[in-house]
Design an enzyme around this catalytic site. Structure first.
Site, PDB file in Angstrom:
ATOM      1  N   GLY A  11       5.811   7.288   6.485  1.00 36.67           N
ATOM      2  CA  GLY A  11       7.011   7.861   5.540  1.00 36.67           C
ATOM      3  C   GLY A  11       7.218   6.886   4.420  1.00 36.67           C
ATOM      4  N   SER A  14       7.503   2.829   4.942  1.00 36.87           N
ATOM      5  CA  SER A  14       7.137   2.471   6.101  1.00 36.87           C
ATOM      6  C   SER A  14       6.274   1.384   5.906  1.00 36.87           C
ATOM      7  CB  SER A  14       6.509   3.802   6.637  1.00 36.87           C
ATOM      8  OG  SER A  14       5.094   4.018   6.034  1.00 36.87           O
ATOM      9  N   ALA A  35      -4.904   3.842  -8.996  1.00 40.27           N
ATOM     10  CA  ALA A  35      -3.358   4.285  -8.791  1.00 40.27           C
ATOM     11  C   ALA A  35      -3.357   5.854  -9.384  1.00 40.27           C
ATOM     12  CB  ALA A  35      -2.634   3.329  -9.910  1.00 40.27           C
ATOM     13  N   THR A  36      -2.791   6.367  -8.567  1.00 34.78           N
ATOM     14  CA  THR A  36      -2.389   7.811  -8.693  1.00 34.78           C
ATOM     15  C   THR A  36      -1.042   8.041  -9.192  1.00 34.78           C
ATOM     16  OG1 THR A  36      -1.449   8.382  -6.667  1.00 34.78           O
ATOM     17  CG2 THR A  36      -4.014   8.680  -6.939  1.00 34.78           C
ATOM     18  N   HIS A  51       4.956  -3.346  -7.917  1.00 31.03           N
ATOM     19  CA  HIS A  51       3.775  -3.319  -6.921  1.00 31.03           C
ATOM     20  C   HIS A  51       2.764  -4.146  -7.760  1.00 31.03           C
ATOM     21  CE1 HIS A  51       4.288  -0.272  -3.936  1.00 31.03           C
ATOM     22  NE2 HIS A  51       5.061   0.297  -4.718  1.00 31.03           N
ATOM     23  N   ARG A  55       0.757  -7.392  -5.836  1.00 24.30           N
ATOM     24  CA  ARG A  55      -0.721  -7.650  -5.478  1.00 24.30           C
ATOM     25  C   ARG A  55      -1.380  -9.006  -5.953  1.00 24.30           C
ATOM     26  NH1 ARG A  55      -0.647  -2.024  -7.554  1.00 24.30           N
ATOM     27  NH2 ARG A  55      -1.219  -2.823  -9.633  1.00 24.30           N
TER      28      ARG A  55
END
Length: 202
Positions: A11, A14, A35-36, A51, A55
């Site tokens: 979820g 999560s 990446a989408t 994000h 990374r």
């Protein structure tokens, strides 16, 4: 040993993306992030930046909002040994990859007015890749089937499509992990040893 693909599903918040990132980082130094996500507003742009900062080095990000399968395959062009393709010579190709995430990819495809048959055909193409990946591959997707049925028809269509997509990808992967509260539970295969240790808190 053949490369393997792991399917991480869970979820919102999560911990699925974090665990997938840990697994990929444990596989290689040259890593590809497919990446989408489309950063179409300031809030989403801030999420993307966060994000990227998490990374750190060793990652190359490739936007693949509509065709992550093609983007990954382009990194491993077929042809005579020694011939460089769009992915560059072997020394520049990714040694492991992370696709994050299937749910946003499907939303992007729905926005292109593709019907269910066309979208699931693309999912099947991804399933074929994860069944025999060119490098260690982590695939992340959301679980949206544990809540109430959406009130809107587009919301119900999305949930139906994503549920079918998750089933097809889970069937193709040797290891499927359900992530809840930052903890992985093996639905298929085994939890990798490096993911058994507690993850750092976000």
């Amino acid at each position: 040993m053949r490369p393997q693909a792991l399917f991480f599903v869970g979820g919102v918040r999560s911990g699925k993306s974090g665990l997938a990132q840990r697994w990929v980082e444990g596989r290689a130094r040259r890593r590809l992030y497919l990446a989408t996500c489309r950063a179409e507003d300031a809030e989403m742009a801030a999420r993307v930046a966060r994000h990227q900062a998490q990374r750190g080095p060793g990652w190359r990000c490739l936007e693949a909002c509509l065709d992550p399968v093609g983007a990954l395959r382009a990194q491993f062009p077929q042809g005579p040994a020694g011939r460089a393709g769009s992915g560059g010579p072997d020394g520049e190709r990714p040694q492991a990859a992370l696709l994050d995430c299937v749910s946003l990819w499907l939303a992007n495809l729905m926005a292109q007015d593709l019907d269910e048959t066309a979208i699931l055909a693309k999912v099947d193409a991804l399933a074929a890749v994860v069944a025999a990946p060119p490098c260690p591959l982590a695939v992340v997707s959301a679980e949206v089937g544990l809540g109430l049925t959406p009130l809107s028809s587009v919301g119900r269509r999305f949930c139906d499509l994503l549920g079918l997509a998750n089933q097809r990808l889970a069937a193709a992967c040797g290891t499927v992990l359900l992530v809840h509260c930052g903890l992985p539970l093996a639905l298929k295969g085994r939890v990798p040893e490096e993911l058994c240790a507690p993850a750092p808190l976000p």
